[in-house]
Design a protein around this motif. Structure first.
Motif, PDB file in Angstrom:
ATOM      1  N   MET A 135       1.011  -1.170   0.315  1.00  0.00           N
ATOM      2  CA  MET A 135       0.182   0.091  -0.139  1.00  0.00           C
ATOM      3  C   MET A 135       0.980   1.000  -0.023  1.00  0.00           C
ATOM      4  O   MET A 135       1.547   1.231   0.687  1.00  0.00           O
ATOM      5  CB  MET A 135      -1.380   0.223   1.459  1.00  0.00           C
ATOM      6  N   GLN A 136       0.514   1.962  -0.822  1.00  0.00           N
ATOM      7  CA  GLN A 136       1.353   3.093  -1.216  1.00  0.00           C
ATOM      8  C   GLN A 136       0.640   4.675  -0.555  1.00  0.00           C
ATOM      9  O   GLN A 136      -0.236   4.812  -0.271  1.00  0.00           O
ATOM     10  CB  GLN A 136       1.079   4.029  -2.584  1.00  0.00           C
ATOM     11  N   LYS A 137       1.866   4.972   0.240  1.00  0.00           N
ATOM     12  CA  LYS A 137       1.430   6.522   1.032  1.00  0.00           C
ATOM     13  C   LYS A 137       1.729   7.478   0.380  1.00  0.00           C
ATOM     14  O   LYS A 137       2.329   7.867  -0.546  1.00  0.00           O
ATOM     15  CB  LYS A 137       3.152   6.846   2.430  1.00  0.00           C
ATOM     16  N   THR A 138       0.534   8.398   0.622  1.00  0.00           N
ATOM     17  CA  THR A 138       0.307   9.407   0.330  1.00  0.00           C
ATOM     18  C   THR A 138       1.019  10.469   0.402  1.00  0.00           C
ATOM     19  O   THR A 138       1.084  10.289   2.305  1.00  0.00           O
ATOM     20  CB  THR A 138      -1.224  10.075   0.266  1.00  0.00           C
ATOM     21  N   PRO A 139       1.873  11.197   0.332  1.00  0.00           N
ATOM     22  CA  PRO A 139       3.047  12.444   0.835  1.00  0.00           C
ATOM     23  C   PRO A 139       1.894  13.502   1.410  1.00  0.00           C
ATOM     24  O   PRO A 139       0.964  14.276   1.380  1.00  0.00           O
ATOM     25  CB  PRO A 139       3.745  12.676  -0.189  1.00  0.00           C
ATOM     26  N   LYS A 140       2.845  13.393   2.703  1.00  0.00           N
ATOM     27  CA  LYS A 140       2.303  14.925   3.655  1.00  0.00           C
ATOM     28  C   LYS A 140       2.277  16.402   2.489  1.00  0.00           C
ATOM     29  O   LYS A 140       3.198  16.215   2.780  1.00  0.00           O
ATOM     30  CB  LYS A 140       2.820  14.864   5.431  1.00  0.00           C
ATOM     31  N   LYS A 141       1.376  17.018   2.791  1.00  0.00           N
ATOM     32  CA  LYS A 141       1.652  18.501   2.052  1.00  0.00           C
ATOM     33  C   LYS A 141       2.162  19.203   2.952  1.00  0.00           C
ATOM     34  O   LYS A 141       1.798  18.974   4.541  1.00  0.00           O
ATOM     35  CB  LYS A 141       0.014  18.591   1.975  1.00  0.00           C
ATOM     36  N   LEU A 142       3.355  19.506   2.489  1.00  0.00           N
ATOM     37  CA  LEU A 142       4.160  20.793   3.509  1.00  0.00           C
ATOM     38  C   LEU A 142       4.192  21.798   2.881  1.00  0.00           C
ATOM     39  O   LEU A 142       3.097  22.323   2.445  1.00  0.00           O
ATOM     40  CB  LEU A 142       6.197  21.019   2.618  1.00  0.00           C
ATOM     41  N   SER A 143       4.083  22.558   4.162  1.00  0.00           N
ATOM     42  CA  SER A 143       4.105  24.349   4.419  1.00  0.00           C
ATOM     43  C   SER A 143       4.779  24.770   3.077  1.00  0.00           C
ATOM     44  O   SER A 143       6.006  24.130   2.913  1.00  0.00           O
ATOM     45  CB  SER A 143       3.976  24.930   5.600  1.00  0.00           C
ATOM     46  N   VAL A 144       4.592  25.988   2.128  1.00  0.00           N
ATOM     47  CA  VAL A 144       5.479  26.378   1.479  1.00  0.00           C
ATOM     48  C   VAL A 144       6.560  27.326   2.348  1.00  0.00           C
ATOM     49  O   VAL A 144       7.554  27.148   1.557  1.00  0.00           O
ATOM     50  CB  VAL A 144       4.949  28.359   1.177  1.00  0.00           C
ATOM     51  N   THR A 145       6.453  27.009   3.622  1.00  0.00           N
ATOM     52  CA  THR A 145       8.304  27.661   4.323  1.00  0.00           C
ATOM     53  C   THR A 145       8.867  26.286   4.404  1.00  0.00           C
ATOM     54  O   THR A 145      10.002  26.501   4.378  1.00  0.00           O
ATOM     55  CB  THR A 145       7.652  27.447   5.785  1.00  0.00           C
ATOM     56  N   GLU A 146       8.179  24.874   4.817  1.00  0.00           N
ATOM     57  CA  GLU A 146       8.946  23.219   4.668  1.00  0.00           C
ATOM     58  C   GLU A 146       9.624  23.147   3.961  1.00  0.00           C
ATOM     59  O   GLU A 146      10.196  22.695   3.510  1.00  0.00           O
ATOM     60  CB  GLU A 146       7.853  22.894   5.481  1.00  0.00           C
ATOM     61  N   ALA A 147       8.331  23.514   2.831  1.00  0.00           N
ATOM     62  CA  ALA A 147       9.034  23.712   1.366  1.00  0.00           C
ATOM     63  C   ALA A 147       9.767  24.238   0.530  1.00  0.00           C
ATOM     64  O   ALA A 147      10.816  23.814   0.013  1.00  0.00           O
ATOM     65  CB  ALA A 147       7.749  23.585   0.220  1.00  0.00           C
ATOM     66  N   ARG A 148      10.054  25.027   0.618  1.00  0.00           N
ATOM     67  CA  ARG A 148      11.209  26.528   0.207  1.00  0.00           C
ATOM     68  C   ARG A 148      12.735  25.843   0.982  1.00  0.00           C
ATOM     69  O   ARG A 148      12.993  25.691   0.574  1.00  0.00           O
ATOM     70  CB  ARG A 148      10.848  27.312   1.156  1.00  0.00           C
ATOM     71  N   GLN A 149      12.471  25.149   2.313  1.00  0.00           N
ATOM     72  CA  GLN A 149      13.900  25.351   3.312  1.00  0.00           C
ATOM     73  C   GLN A 149      14.446  23.769   1.980  1.00  0.00           C
ATOM     74  O   GLN A 149      15.718  24.106   1.832  1.00  0.00           O
ATOM     75  CB  GLN A 149      13.599  24.722   3.982  1.00  0.00           C
ATOM     76  N   LYS A 150      13.360  22.453   2.480  1.00  0.00           N
ATOM     77  CA  LYS A 150      13.971  21.030   1.552  1.00  0.00           C
ATOM     78  C   LYS A 150      14.269  21.720   0.121  1.00  0.00           C
ATOM     79  O   LYS A 150      14.898  21.116  -0.081  1.00  0.00           O
ATOM     80  CB  LYS A 150      12.442  21.161   1.080  1.00  0.00           C
ATOM     81  N   ILE A 151      13.685  22.865  -0.682  1.00  0.00           N
ATOM     82  CA  ILE A 151      14.031  22.818  -2.277  1.00  0.00           C
ATOM     83  C   ILE A 151      15.166  23.541  -2.325  1.00  0.00           C
ATOM     84  O   ILE A 151      15.946  23.149  -3.165  1.00  0.00           O
ATOM     85  CB  ILE A 151      13.004  23.548  -3.007  1.00  0.00           C
ATOM     86  N   TYR A 152      15.450  24.354  -1.716  1.00  0.00           N
ATOM     87  CA  TYR A 152      16.788  25.097  -1.167  1.00  0.00           C
ATOM     88  C   TYR A 152      17.983  24.315  -0.955  1.00  0.00           C
ATOM     89  O   TYR A 152      18.751  23.876  -1.713  1.00  0.00           O
ATOM     90  CB  TYR A 152      16.801  26.233  -0.190  1.00  0.00           C
ATOM     91  N   ASN A 153      18.011  23.096  -0.312  1.00  0.00           N
ATOM     92  CA  ASN A 153      18.825  22.136   0.031  1.00  0.00           C
ATOM     93  C   ASN A 153      18.310  21.138  -1.400  1.00  0.00           C
ATOM     94  O   ASN A 153      19.690  20.780  -1.716  1.00  0.00           O
ATOM     95  CB  ASN A 153      18.005  21.042   1.023  1.00  0.00           C
ATOM     96  N   TYR A 154      17.916  21.138  -1.757  1.00  0.00           N
ATOM     97  CA  TYR A 154      17.143  19.799  -2.921  1.00  0.00           C
ATOM     98  C   TYR A 154      18.331  21.332  -3.508  1.00  0.00           C
ATOM     99  O   TYR A 154      19.195  19.927  -4.622  1.00  0.00           O
ATOM    100  CB  TYR A 154      16.507  19.747  -3.421  1.00  0.00           C
ATOM    101  N   CYS A 155      18.307  22.100  -4.272  1.00  0.00           N
ATOM    102  CA  CYS A 155      19.285  22.635  -5.624  1.00  0.00           C
ATOM    103  C   CYS A 155      20.479  22.753  -4.971  1.00  0.00           C
ATOM    104  O   CYS A 155      21.574  23.243  -5.672  1.00  0.00           O
ATOM    105  CB  CYS A 155      18.558  24.372  -5.636  1.00  0.00           C
ATOM    106  N   ALA A 156      20.690  23.019  -3.557  1.00  0.00           N
ATOM    107  CA  ALA A 156      22.280  22.891  -3.262  1.00  0.00           C
ATOM    108  C   ALA A 156      23.061  22.003  -3.274  1.00  0.00           C
ATOM    109  O   ALA A 156      24.214  22.289  -3.596  1.00  0.00           O
ATOM    110  CB  ALA A 156      22.119  24.113  -2.112  1.00  0.00           C
ATOM    111  N   TYR A 157      22.394  21.320  -3.135  1.00  0.00           N
ATOM    112  CA  TYR A 157      23.164  19.590  -3.609  1.00  0.00           C
ATOM    113  C   TYR A 157      23.832  19.340  -5.046  1.00  0.00           C
ATOM    114  O   TYR A 157      25.081  19.056  -4.600  1.00  0.00           O
ATOM    115  CB  TYR A 157      22.362  18.122  -2.945  1.00  0.00           C
ATOM    116  N   GLN A 158      23.208  19.777  -5.637  1.00  0.00           N
ATOM    117  CA  GLN A 158      23.687  19.293  -7.326  1.00  0.00           C
ATOM    118  C   GLN A 158      22.637  20.579  -7.759  1.00  0.00           C
ATOM    119  O   GLN A 158      21.913  20.806  -7.686  1.00  0.00           O
ATOM    120  CB  GLN A 158      24.064  18.292  -7.733  1.00  0.00           C
ATOM    121  N   GLU A 159      22.973  20.640  -9.276  1.00  0.00           N
ATOM    122  CA  GLU A 159      22.897  21.176 -10.670  1.00  0.00           C
ATOM    123  C   GLU A 159      21.608  20.507 -10.674  1.00  0.00           C
ATOM    124  O   GLU A 159      20.999  18.980 -10.493  1.00  0.00           O
ATOM    125  CB  GLU A 159      23.503  21.433 -11.729  1.00  0.00           C
TER     126      GLU A 159
END
Length: 161
Positions: free
Chosen positions: A1-25
């Motif tokens: 059974m597949q879990k549905t991902p929890k919806k992140l707030s814009v602030t949480e998503a911003r921090q995660k995506i900054y780390n995602y982009c900083a890791y590699q191009e």
């Protein structure tokens, strides 16, 4: 059974995506898909993308250079395969052209010859025509231009008369 991902707030998503982009191009499309995976709405995704671009976290030319150079050096991909992969990631023709400039013509030729020589040494094929065909198929599949591949194969595997 597949879990549905929890919806992140814009602030949480911003921090995660900054780390995602900083890791590699990353390409714009990869980041956009990731933001949608976080459960953000289109307007929030567009706003975050524009912030990432203005703050220098996202740059498609830089991504194209890193991708083309990396795939050539590490996986020995030819230009054809690199272009195809960059187009699939939604990059513009101009960005792709800039990315391909990362590949030195001399290194490209040397890599092509090296791939053919290594593959030829590992083959048991006696018939030079069959051997040439298999070698050419191999390097064309790796993304090298057919004309260049055949010229290099004929140079490495001469037919004795």
């Amino acid at each position: 059974m597949q879990k549905t991902p929890k919806k992140l707030s814009v602030t949480e998503a911003r921090q995660k995506i900054y780390n995602y982009c900083a890791y590699q191009e990353r390409s714009h499309q990869e980041v956009k898909n990731k933001l949608f995976d976080y459960g953000l709405y289109a307007s929030e995704v567009d706003e975050l993308l524009s912030h990432l671009i203005t703050e220098g976290y996202l740059n498609e030319e830089r991504f194209a250079k890193a991708f083309a150079g990396g795939k050539f050096r590490m996986k020995h991909w030819g230009r054809v395969k690199i272009v195809h992969e960059l187009e699939a990631r939604g990059l513009t023709k101009n960005c792709i052209r800039i990315g391909l400039k990362e590949i030195d013509a001399g290194d490209y030729e040397a890599t092509l010859l090296s791939l053919i020589e290594k593959k030829a040494a590992a083959m048991d094929e006696e018939n030079p025509f069959v051997k040439r065909d298999k070698l050419a198929q191999y390097v064309i599949q790796k993304g090298f231009e057919p004309e260049q591949a055949w010229r290099a194969v004929k140079e490495v595997v001469p037919v004795k008369s």
